[in-house]
Design an enzyme around this catalytic site. Structure first.
Site, PDB file in Angstrom:
ATOM      1  N   ASP A 197     -51.097  10.225  22.336  1.00  0.00           N
ATOM      2  CA  ASP A 197     -50.649   9.128  21.426  1.00  0.00           C
ATOM      3  C   ASP A 197     -51.406   7.917  21.557  1.00  0.00           C
ATOM      4  O   ASP A 197     -52.092   7.759  22.362  1.00  0.00           O
ATOM      5  CB  ASP A 197     -48.979   8.951  21.833  1.00  0.00           C
ATOM      6  CG  ASP A 197     -48.292   8.276  20.621  1.00  0.00           C
ATOM      7  OD1 ASP A 197     -48.860   7.960  19.620  1.00  0.00           O
ATOM      8  OD2 ASP A 197     -47.251   8.348  20.716  1.00  0.00           O
ATOM      9  N   ASP A 246     -44.135   9.474  11.827  1.00  0.00           N
ATOM     10  CA  ASP A 246     -42.905   9.196  12.908  1.00  0.00           C
ATOM     11  C   ASP A 246     -41.684   9.397  11.814  1.00  0.00           C
ATOM     12  O   ASP A 246     -40.719   9.439  12.336  1.00  0.00           O
ATOM     13  CB  ASP A 246     -42.779   7.981  13.377  1.00  0.00           C
ATOM     14  CG  ASP A 246     -43.641   8.005  14.833  1.00  0.00           C
ATOM     15  OD1 ASP A 246     -44.104   9.029  15.283  1.00  0.00           O
ATOM     16  OD2 ASP A 246     -44.123   6.864  15.304  1.00  0.00           O
TER      17      ASP A 246
HETATM   18  C1  DGJ Z   1     -44.778   7.451  18.635  1.00  0.00           C
HETATM   19  C2  DGJ Z   1     -45.136   8.771  18.348  1.00  0.00           C
HETATM   20  O1  DGJ Z   1     -45.248   9.246  17.173  1.00  0.00           O
HETATM   21  C3  DGJ Z   1     -43.734   9.595  18.647  1.00  0.00           C
HETATM   22  O2  DGJ Z   1     -43.970  10.973  18.086  1.00  0.00           O
HETATM   23  C4  DGJ Z   1     -43.349   9.622  20.166  1.00  0.00           C
HETATM   24  O3  DGJ Z   1     -44.265  10.237  20.826  1.00  0.00           O
HETATM   25  C5  DGJ Z   1     -43.467   8.229  20.616  1.00  0.00           C
HETATM   26  N1  DGJ Z   1     -44.630   7.427  20.165  1.00  0.00           N
HETATM   27  C6  DGJ Z   1     -43.207   7.843  22.067  1.00  0.00           C
HETATM   28  O4  DGJ Z   1     -43.414   6.672  22.558  1.00  0.00           O
END
Ligand code: DGJ
Length: 737
Positions: free
Chosen positions: A480, A550
């Protein structure tokens, strides 16, 4: 006519052409030495270039496939139209330096040590090897500066890859102020339209279409990563292309840092598309003997509309871009803990979720954020990649063993490039973050960015990730990146070299991923950047899956997925079924959520502790159906039948490469006035074939028939019983003859 067909077949099948005096041909690249012309031909398109009398390299053609190099005229002599309209502005240069009377977007701008910035590039020599063509250029004052233009053809996909290498062979230092990968010139004329992808966090890859007129349209990122706001992909047509018809010129950049695609129309009806690293805050000094490789800028042409263009891209990505290519397996069904447990992960809770996920038929269990350091919220822990002993007193071994015992693979979330101020790593190395001395270090989501351009940071991160993957053999790493750059300082590099950070950060990130993959070949990698902030052909060369957004609201996803699939393959498009009400406070039925997510790489991100028996029953059925159709969805041909931007229905069909299976997904947004749903007219089937038609959700197919011909399905279509709000149906078609 017969001769024509034979000659074209010879070019496309790799046979050296006979009987064309002076024409040397590789498999798909022909060169006419006497006239200094090249014809690059793929199955779907051709691209022609030639050297002008003044030595400039000029584009002569880009469009549907040609077969006869003799048809292509050499660049003609040009005259100035007026003292304000010099001949240079009428030429379609392949890679113009900023020099002489050139006022359009330059491919290369530089400053020599003595302040001289004039650069006029001319052809020097070239080399053809198989499907590769390298053309060397130098400045008109042959001072040792060399630019090599690289062309690689992918004949079976209709795609060309271009990039450049700039080498400073002079005795002094030269500073590059803009070094673009390539310029693509479109056929002369106006009336073009640009389609591109825009967005923001939780609203990525939204399709936009606008006319191209005199002036510039700039698509770019200045954020250090690919960004949610614009994606490095374009499609251009002459105003008449539709989803399945018309000529579309398209392209995509392989760069995960600051990028720019400039679409400009000059006053002379010339449309030029220049792409590469963004020249915003760009300065790249090259000492004598040093060179810079620019990122690949892929492009292609399809005569079958936007759908045809994206199908070429999908197959090309699946087979030639993604790690493993054609041999890569289909993506597994995954479960991810994030929306269920956020930072509150601990062994017993994750084991309980894993039990339930296994019951559904999930194949890969991924534990997301919260397992390391003092990570109880987003204020602390990033940088400290050791297991949190309060949450996992005996390490991760217990959970991993449990997950594997259930027959699933195990994956883990990391965010290696980031650090919280409240972390051991930042306390030990405050100088490791990107910053300018004595200036604020802006925090976003309470985090700062480690300067991965530094070799010590890169080695530290490799050590951390390698140790993790060695101690806990991981099947999957979700990588991420949750913020954009700010205050992009690199004090230790010295004033002149600091801005190399924009480039070095990205090349070191690529190197890190590549080294990890080489050392841990069994570990798949997902690229996530707070959703879709790092999705491009550069990262896709080294990861197996990406997280598009997200935003997991199923209705919103229809538009996000429509945009995503313009450029990228459904195989890499991770799509989760999550709980409702979702982001917009909207509740959609579970079957609808499944069918939306089953159009990509299916995942489940719901809190399974709250699911009732009926949810598990439906979920298990959908996962089993998905496993039957996933090869078709992930590696087949996608036909976007009805866009979520138009009307009250979205429909997509996927047809397997061998044509034996097809799947239709249809979604009704909001029925009004008791109006029945329009018939959904298939695409991509064989008219002569008969298909067994199987509804995935009972009661949705109107009529009693079980079989239909491709002709009926593509000319009449199917009527689906889609009623009310957020209703969905899917049909599986199996070819029976
Ligand atoms: C952002 C990601 O897009 C989510 O899926 C998740 O992994 C969060 N970060 C976790 O902090």
């Amino acid at each position: 006519m017969k001769t024509a067909v034979l000659a074209m077949a010879a070019v496309l099948s790799g046979v050296v052409l006979q009987g064309q005096p002076g024409v040397a041909a590789s498999s798909a690249i022909q060169f006419d030495a006497a006239r200094k012309l090249w014809l690059l031909t793929t199955g779907a398109s051709s691209y022609a270039m030639g050297v002008g009398a003044d030595g400039t390299l000029q584009n002569l053609y880009w469009g549907p496939a040609l077969w006869r190099l003799a048809d292509v005229p050499a660049p003609g002599p040009r005259r100035d139209v007026s003292s304000f309209d010099p001949r240079q502005m009428m030429q379609r240069e392949e890679y113009p330096g900023w020099g002489g009377p050139r006022y359009y977007e330059a491919a290369l701008r530089l400053s020599r040590a003595d302040g001289n910035r004039d650069l006029v590039l001319k052809y020097v020599s070239h080399k053809i090897s198989g499907n590769d063509l390298d053309i060397d250029m130098s400045d008109i004052r042959d001072d040792g500066l060399r630019v090599t233009l690289h062309y690689r053809l992918y004949p079976e996909y209709g795609i060309v890859r271009r990039h450049s290498t700039v080498r400073n062979g002079t005795a002094a230092s030269v500073t590059l102020e803009s070094a673009q990968s390539a310029v693509y010139n479109l056929p002369l004329g106006d009336g073009y339209f640009l389609t591109h992808l825009t967005g923001r966090w939780a609203m990525e890859t939204q399709v936009r279409r606008e006319p191209i007129q005199e002036g510039r349209i700039v698509l770019e990122s200045r954020k250090g990563h690919t960004s949610h706001n614009s994606n490095p992909w374009f499609a251009v047509d002459r105003g008449s292309a539709e989803e399945e018809s018309g000529g579309v010129w398209f392209g995509a950049l392989a760069w995960s840092g600051n990028w720019r695609i400039t679409v400009e129309q000059t006053p002379y009806r010339q449309v030029r598309i220049t792409g590469g690293m963004n020249d915003f805050d760009f300065s790249y000094p090259l000492k004598a003997g040093e060179s810079l490789d620019t990122p690949a800028f892929f492009a292609g042409y399809s005569g079958n509309g936007h759908g045809g263009a994206s199908r070429l891209m999908h197959r090309f990505e699946n087979e030639r871009i993604l790690p493993g290519g054609v041999k890569a397996p289909v993506r597994p069904v995954l479960y991810n803990s994030w929306e269920a447990t956020t930072f509150k992960v601990e062994e017993a809770g994750q084991k309980a979720l894993a039990d339930k996920a296994a019951k559904l038929g999930v194949e890969l269990f991924v534990m997301d954020d919260g397992w390391f350091g003092k990570r109880n919220n987003d204020k602390a822990g990033l940088g400290d990649w050791f297991v949190n002993k309060e949450k996992f007193p005996n390490g991760l071994g217990g959970l991993i063993g449990h997950v594997r015992g259930l027959g699933m693979k195990f994956g883990l979330w990391v965010e290696p490039e980031m650090v919280n101020a409240d972390s051991d790593l930042y306390r030990a190395h405050p100088d490791w973050v990107i910053h300018f001395p004595d200036r604020p270090r802006s925090e976003l989501r309470q985090q700062m960015i480690l300067n991965l351009a530094r070799e010590d940071v890169k080695e530290h991160l490799f050590g951390v990730l390698d140790k993790l993957a060695t101690e806990y053999p991981l099947d999957y790493l979700k990588w991420d990146m949750n913020r954009s750059f700010s205050e992009p300082g690199w004090p230790d590099a010295g004033a002149g070299e600091q801005r190399k950070l924009w480039v070095k950060y990205v090349t070191n990130y690529y190197e890190l991923v590549d080294r990890l993959r080489a050392k841990h070949p069994g570990m798949a990698i997902e690229s996530c950047s707070g959703g879709g902030g790092r999705i491009d052909l550069g990262v896709l060369q080294r990861v197996d899956e990406v997280w598009p957004s997200d935003n997991t609201d199923a209705f919103d996803r229809l538009k996000i997925q429509e945009g995503f699939t313009q450029a990228y393959s459904p195989k890499v498009m991770s799509a989760w079924v999550t709980d409702v009400p979702n982001m917009n406070g909207r509740s959609t039925p579970l079957a609808y959520r499944f069918l939306v997510a089953m159009q990509g790489a299916l995942g489940i991100g719901a809190n399974l502790n709250q699911w009732v028996d009926a949810d598990f029953a439906l979920g298990s059925k959908m996962v089993a159906v998905y496993k039957r159709i996933r090869a078709t969805v992930q590696t087949g041909n996608l036909y976007r039948i009805s866009s979520p931007r138009v009307g009250d229905m979205t429909a997509n069909a996927y047809v397997s490469q061998d044509g034996k299976q097809a799947v239709l997904f249809a979604f009704r947004h909001a029925q009004q006035f008791n109006t029945p749903a329009d018939p959904v007219v298939f695409r991509g089937l064989d008219e002569k074939a008969v298909y067994r038609v199987e509804p995935v959700v009972d009661g949705k197919l109107m009529g009693q028939w079980k079989e239909a011909s491709g002709a009926w399905l593509m000319h009449n279509g199917v009527t689906l019983n889609l009623r009310g709000d957020y209703d969905a149906a899917a049909l599986i078609l199996e070819r029976v003859n």
